[in-house]
Design an enzyme around this catalytic site. Structure first.
Site, mmCIF file in Angstrom:
data_model
loop_
_atom_site.group_PDB
_atom_site.id
_atom_site.type_symbol
_atom_site.label_atom_id
_atom_site.label_comp_id
_atom_site.label_asym_id
_atom_site.label_seq_id
_atom_site.Cartn_x
_atom_site.Cartn_y
_atom_site.Cartn_z
ATOM 1 N N ARG A 107 1.243 -0.872 -0.021
ATOM 2 C CA ARG A 107 -0.541 -0.160 -0.205
ATOM 3 C C ARG A 107 1.151 1.097 0.028
ATOM 4 N NH1 ARG A 107 -3.639 -2.401 -1.324
ATOM 5 N NH2 ARG A 107 -5.084 -2.910 -0.961
ATOM 6 N N HIS A 161 -1.048 -0.205 -9.553
ATOM 7 C CA HIS A 161 -2.060 -0.633 -8.951
ATOM 8 C C HIS A 161 -2.642 -1.740 -9.711
ATOM 9 C CE1 HIS A 161 -4.864 -1.265 -5.203
ATOM 10 N NE2 HIS A 161 -4.026 -2.271 -5.327
HETATM 11 P P1 NAP Z 1 -2.378 -10.731 4.714
HETATM 12 O O1 NAP Z 1 -2.162 -12.518 5.133
HETATM 13 O O2 NAP Z 1 -2.810 -10.251 5.842
HETATM 14 O O3 NAP Z 1 -0.983 -10.665 5.642
HETATM 15 C C1 NAP Z 1 -0.026 -9.523 6.237
HETATM 16 C C2 NAP Z 1 1.037 -9.705 6.961
HETATM 17 O O4 NAP Z 1 1.759 -8.319 7.618
HETATM 18 C C3 NAP Z 1 1.503 -10.617 8.306
HETATM 19 O O5 NAP Z 1 2.528 -11.165 8.182
HETATM 20 C C4 NAP Z 1 0.969 -9.776 9.570
HETATM 21 O O6 NAP Z 1 2.210 -10.057 10.466
HETATM 22 C C5 NAP Z 1 1.894 -8.412 8.500
HETATM 23 N N1 NAP Z 1 1.798 -7.545 9.379
HETATM 24 C C6 NAP Z 1 0.843 -6.513 9.820
HETATM 25 N N2 NAP Z 1 0.990 -5.551 10.122
HETATM 26 C C7 NAP Z 1 2.113 -5.368 11.096
HETATM 27 C C8 NAP Z 1 2.750 -4.920 11.681
HETATM 28 N N3 NAP Z 1 2.376 -3.848 12.365
HETATM 29 N N4 NAP Z 1 3.794 -5.190 12.067
HETATM 30 C C9 NAP Z 1 4.607 -6.068 11.157
HETATM 31 N N5 NAP Z 1 4.093 -6.987 10.663
HETATM 32 C C10 NAP Z 1 2.870 -6.748 10.350
HETATM 33 O O7 NAP Z 1 -1.954 -9.664 3.928
HETATM 34 P P2 NAP Z 1 -1.891 -10.551 2.509
HETATM 35 O O8 NAP Z 1 -2.951 -11.061 1.511
HETATM 36 O O9 NAP Z 1 -0.650 -11.071 2.252
HETATM 37 O O10 NAP Z 1 -2.130 -9.190 1.345
HETATM 38 C C11 NAP Z 1 -1.190 -8.266 2.006
HETATM 39 C C12 NAP Z 1 -1.221 -7.187 1.392
HETATM 40 O O11 NAP Z 1 -0.951 -6.537 0.399
HETATM 41 C C13 NAP Z 1 -2.715 -6.181 1.315
HETATM 42 O O12 NAP Z 1 -3.231 -5.963 2.962
HETATM 43 C C14 NAP Z 1 -2.983 -5.337 0.522
HETATM 44 O O13 NAP Z 1 -2.372 -4.321 0.911
HETATM 45 C C15 NAP Z 1 -1.914 -5.863 -1.143
HETATM 46 N N6 NAP Z 1 -2.456 -6.036 -1.935
HETATM 47 C C16 NAP Z 1 -1.986 -5.381 -3.380
HETATM 48 C C17 NAP Z 1 -2.278 -5.368 -3.815
HETATM 49 C C18 NAP Z 1 -1.844 -4.466 -5.303
HETATM 50 O O14 NAP Z 1 -2.926 -4.778 -6.421
HETATM 51 N N7 NAP Z 1 -0.600 -3.977 -5.587
HETATM 52 C C19 NAP Z 1 -3.603 -7.037 -4.554
HETATM 53 C C20 NAP Z 1 -3.304 -7.900 -3.313
HETATM 54 C C21 NAP Z 1 -3.315 -7.494 -1.513
HETATM 55 P P3 NAP Z 1 1.462 -11.874 10.968
HETATM 56 O O15 NAP Z 1 1.864 -13.348 10.394
HETATM 57 O O16 NAP Z 1 2.098 -11.223 12.265
HETATM 58 O O17 NAP Z 1 -0.145 -11.442 11.164
#
Ligand code: NAP
Length: 310
Positions: A225, A273
């Protein structure tokens, strides 16, 4: 009795999702009314995109769950009118798309492809990149997408460090957590990939102080993001030559305004994006599986922890 499912996303999305959702319903044998419009007090489940016209959930008195079409939930997670479970999108197609985009851009930087693609000037310049095994990569965020990308990069031979909130154990990946872990993860990162969600804790996580921890010449790939990065600090680090390149897919304001300095910066690549999109056929199955679970009294998949914000 049929369940009532409201499709609360932009109308053009309906054309894309209507048939996949109906097919997924018949695959699991759930009888449902699925529509773009319905009386709020009749709605059992809402298939939702945060840019939907629905922002006040109060009239949806019968609602059992909101099933988000997007992986990112920063625009809905703090909505106080939403009092029912919120599931985010975890979709095979979305994950695979992100793996392909991240590995593609990491390989571009690792191999120095730009030198040969953009400088066809008749000069025979041989630059040999190191092997992947000599190029440490760090992935911030070890969730669904971060883990999948880390594993793919590790399979290509990169030594991968991953960092997240809790301490994880992912085979082949050096997993770190906490402030000291972040410091170590940044200090070793010749290529840094951001796959954190946007929360109050992660906003501006990559600030001037943390950018300075990266090795000189590091490259950044951000499909997470936009607000994860302090833009002014990044521009400063790029101009100072400390950061060699940033490939950015996400921004504070989207579409990125034409006058934004990122567009014209020689060391920035802007992509609109597009790192990964939810894929309707696979995503529809995930959504309808949650409807089936709700009706069967089984726990929902991929629930957002509202207290953590993701
Ligand atoms: P997810 O499964 O919820 O994983 C989030 C990760 O971030 C987890 O490892 C979490 O830690 C870590 N995290 C969250 N808050 C934290 C903090 N304060 N300090 C340290 N680590 C933290 O999410 P995901 O499905 O992988 O997706 C990640 C992000 O990708 C989405 O939220 C979205 O913003 C982005 N995205 C972008 C696109 C694009 O097209 N550009 C598409 C899809 C998603 P834990 O392991 O401890 O929970």
């Amino acid at each position: 009795m049929p369940v009532n499912i409201l499709f609360a996303a932009r109308p053009e999305q309906w054309k894309i999702y209507e048939n996949p959702l109906k097919s997924a319903l018949s695959e699991v044998g759930v009888t449902a009314n699925l529509a773009l419009d319905m009386a709020p007090d009749a709605v059992d489940y809402m298939v939702y995109a945060p840019d939907s016209a629905v922002q006040d959930f109060t009239p949806y008195t019968r609602l059992k769950a909101v099933l988000n079409l997007w992986a990112g939930v920063e625009n809905i997670v703090g909505n106080q009118t939403l009092q029912v479970p919120l599931a985010r999108m975890v979709d095979h197609g979305l994950t695979q798309g992100m793996v392909e985009w991240v590995t593609g851009h990491v390989l571009r930087h690792h191999l120095g492809m730009d030198a040969h693609i953009t400088k066809q000037d008749g000069v025979w310049r041989k630059t040999i990149p190191p092997l992947a095994e000599d190029r440490p990569v760090t992935v911030l965020g070890l969730g669904v997408l971060g883990q999948a990308c880390s594993k793919a990069l590790s399979c290509l031979g990169f030594p991968v460090t991953g960092w997240g909130r809790r301490q994880r154990d992912v085979p082949g990946i050096t997993c770190l957590s906490g402030d000291d872990g972040l410091r170590a993860a940044l200090q070793s990162a010749e290529i840094l990939v951001l796959l954190l969600p946007l929360t109050t804790e992660t906003e501006n996580l990559l600030n001037a102080e943390r950018l300075a921890l990266l090795p000189k010449g590091a490259m950044i790939v951000n499909p997470g993001r936009g607000p994860l990065i302090d833009d002014d600090a990044l521009l400063g680090a790029l101009d100072a030559g400390h950061i060699a390149h940033a490939t950015l897919d996400v921004f504070r304001v989207e579409p990125l305004p034409p006058a934004h300095p990122y567009w014209a910066h020689p060391r920035v690549t802007v992509t609109p994006h597009i790192a990964s999109e939810t894929r309707p056929i696979t995503a529809a199955r995930v959504i309808i599986e949650n409807v089936r679970r709700g009706e069967a009294g089984e726990p929902f998949l991929h629930l957002v922890d509202r207290s953590k914000g993701y």
